[in-house]
Structure formats: structure tokens, C-alpha cells
Design a protein around this motif. Structure first.
Motif, PDB file in Angstrom:
ATOM      1  N   VAL A   1     -20.378  42.424 115.950  1.00  0.00           N
ATOM      2  CA  VAL A   1     -20.592  43.737 116.547  1.00  0.00           C
ATOM      3  C   VAL A   1     -21.421  43.570 117.812  1.00  0.00           C
ATOM      4  N   LEU A   2     -20.967  44.202 118.872  1.00  0.00           N
ATOM      5  CA  LEU A   2     -21.609  44.096 120.181  1.00  0.00           C
ATOM      6  C   LEU A   2     -22.552  45.274 120.403  1.00  0.00           C
ATOM      7  N   PHE A   3     -23.809  44.969 120.692  1.00  0.00           N
ATOM      8  CA  PHE A   3     -24.776  45.981 121.120  1.00  0.00           C
ATOM      9  C   PHE A   3     -25.460  45.441 122.368  1.00  0.00           C
ATOM     10  N   HIS A   4     -25.980  46.340 123.180  1.00  0.00           N
ATOM     11  CA  HIS A   4     -26.601  45.957 124.439  1.00  0.00           C
ATOM     12  C   HIS A   4     -28.087  46.272 124.428  1.00  0.00           C
ATOM     13  N   ASP A   5     -28.867  45.387 125.048  1.00  0.00           N
ATOM     14  CA  ASP A   5     -30.300  45.638 125.147  1.00  0.00           C
ATOM     15  C   ASP A   5     -30.754  45.796 126.592  1.00  0.00           C
ATOM     16  N   GLY A   6     -29.831  45.805 127.518  1.00  0.00           N
ATOM     17  CA  GLY A   6     -30.193  45.968 128.921  1.00  0.00           C
ATOM     18  C   GLY A   6     -29.365  47.065 129.566  1.00  0.00           C
ATOM     19  N   GLY A   7     -29.628  47.302 130.837  1.00  0.00           N
ATOM     20  CA  GLY A   7     -28.831  48.272 131.573  1.00  0.00           C
ATOM     21  C   GLY A   7     -29.352  49.691 131.487  1.00  0.00           C
ATOM     22  N   GLY A   8     -30.639  49.848 131.324  1.00  0.00           N
ATOM     23  CA  GLY A   8     -31.198  51.198 131.316  1.00  0.00           C
ATOM     24  C   GLY A   8     -31.693  51.623 129.951  1.00  0.00           C
ATOM     25  N   ASP A   9     -31.713  52.915 129.742  1.00  0.00           N
ATOM     26  CA  ASP A   9     -32.243  53.518 128.518  1.00  0.00           C
ATOM     27  C   ASP A   9     -31.411  53.090 127.315  1.00  0.00           C
ATOM     28  N   ARG A  10     -31.996  52.373 126.399  1.00  0.00           N
ATOM     29  CA  ARG A  10     -31.295  51.886 125.215  1.00  0.00           C
ATOM     30  C   ARG A  10     -31.746  52.623 123.959  1.00  0.00           C
ATOM     31  N   SER A  11     -32.326  53.817 124.100  1.00  0.00           N
ATOM     32  CA  SER A  11     -32.843  54.538 122.933  1.00  0.00           C
ATOM     33  C   SER A  11     -31.743  54.868 121.925  1.00  0.00           C
ATOM     34  N   GLU A  12     -30.529  55.170 122.385  1.00  0.00           N
ATOM     35  CA  GLU A  12     -29.430  55.450 121.450  1.00  0.00           C
ATOM     36  C   GLU A  12     -29.050  54.189 120.672  1.00  0.00           C
ATOM     37  N   THR A  13     -29.054  53.067 121.343  1.00  0.00           N
ATOM     38  CA  THR A  13     -28.742  51.796 120.687  1.00  0.00           C
ATOM     39  C   THR A  13     -29.782  51.485 119.617  1.00  0.00           C
ATOM     40  N   VAL A  14     -31.052  51.634 119.954  1.00  0.00           N
ATOM     41  CA  VAL A  14     -32.124  51.365 119.000  1.00  0.00           C
ATOM     42  C   VAL A  14     -32.017  52.308 117.804  1.00  0.00           C
TER      43      VAL A  14
END
Length: 157
Positions: free
Chosen positions: A119-132
Motif C-alpha cells: 500500500v502506497l502512502f505519502h509523507d511529503g508534498g505538503g499537508d499530510r494530515s489526512e494521510t496520518v
């Protein structure tokens, strides 16, 4: 890890490695058009990115290479493999970088799981609050479904 970011934040690279995570080269500067560039440019992006990460944590291997945007080519896979990295793809992409909302991220990752997902998740590229927020719900959900966590198998090219 993107090479220029590893260069800028070496203490973060060291912390990731110290926590036992595998390191993955994501190129020098995340050029998503690498697959349309000459092989020499692909080689430079891959090998220089790896070197920037290694400089932050001498002696810690960079074991994977993930092409920005999935822009793999046969040459880029061979370059990565020849330098000791396994090309790393994914089977589920919630496009969390686009900030589609918590419900959309969870719906995608919970609804499209193959037997052995990456599963791919991103930790860069701006606001990652939804990912967290999604990971706080998703990781326990995966455990409840009987999944465990491991690194993708290392195979020879």
C-alpha cells in the motif's frame, strides 16, 4: 526518500534507520518524467539519490528503489538492481497526496486489498494530515483483518 530531502534532513534519515525501517531511494528530486529521459539521466537520478541517502547514514544499506509516479523503465529497474536495490512498486494507491479526504482514502485502501498488498502512502508534498489520520485507523484495521507487516521479498532480477 528523495535525495535532496535526505541531504536537507539527515537527522530524519538517521532516525528512520535507527527505528529499523528499510531505506528506499525515490530519486534525486522526484522527476515523474524520468521514464521519458535518456538512460544516463535515469542512472543519475537513481544513483545520486541513493548516494545522498547513504551519506546521511553511512553503512546503512538503501535496499529499495521506487520510481517517482511509478515511472519505471526496464533500464531504471536494471540500474536499481545493479546497485543492490530492489525496484519497489505498489498494488494499492489511495492517492492520498491529492488530499481526497479521510473517507476516500480509507475506502480505497480497505476495498482494494489483494492477498499480499503493498500500500502506497505519502509523507511529503505538503499537508499530510489526512494521510496520518487514515493510517491511525487503517493500521489497526489491517491487524484486525489478520494482516501482518513485513518488507517486500528481495528477489534477484
Amino acid at each position: 526518500m528523495i535525495g535532496t530531502k535526505a541531504q536537507k534532513y539527515p537527522e530524519l534519515v538517521r532516525a528512520v534507520a535507527a527505528d529499523g525501517h528499510q531505506l528506499c531511494d525515490h530519486s534525486v528530486d522526484h522527476d515523474v518524467t524520468m521514464d521519458h529521459k535518456p538512460v544516463a539521466d535515469q542512472r543519475q537520478q537513481i544513483l545520486d539519490g541513493k548516494a545522498m541517502i547513504e551519506k546521511a547514514v553511512p553503512g546503512v544499506p538503501v535496499t529499495y528503489y521506487r520510481a517517482p509516479g511509478g515511472a519505471f523503465t526496464p533500464d531504471s529497474r536494471a540500474i536499481a538492481a545493479a546497485s543492490g536495490m530492489r525496484p519497489l512498486g505498489w498494488s494499492v494507491d489511495p492517492k492520498d497526496w491529492s488530499r481526497p479526504g479521510l473517507k476516500a482514502i480509507l475506502s480505497t485502501v480497505e476495498g482494494k486489498l489483494p492477498q499480499q498488498p503493498t500500500v502506497l502512502f505519502h509523507d511529503g508534498g505538503g499537508d499530510r494530515s489526512e494521510t496520518v489520520a487514515a493510517l491511525k485507523e487503517y493500521l489497526p484495521w489491517l491487524t484486525e483483518q489478520g494482516y501482518s507487516f513485513s518488507f517486500p521479498a528481495r528477489t534477484t532480477p
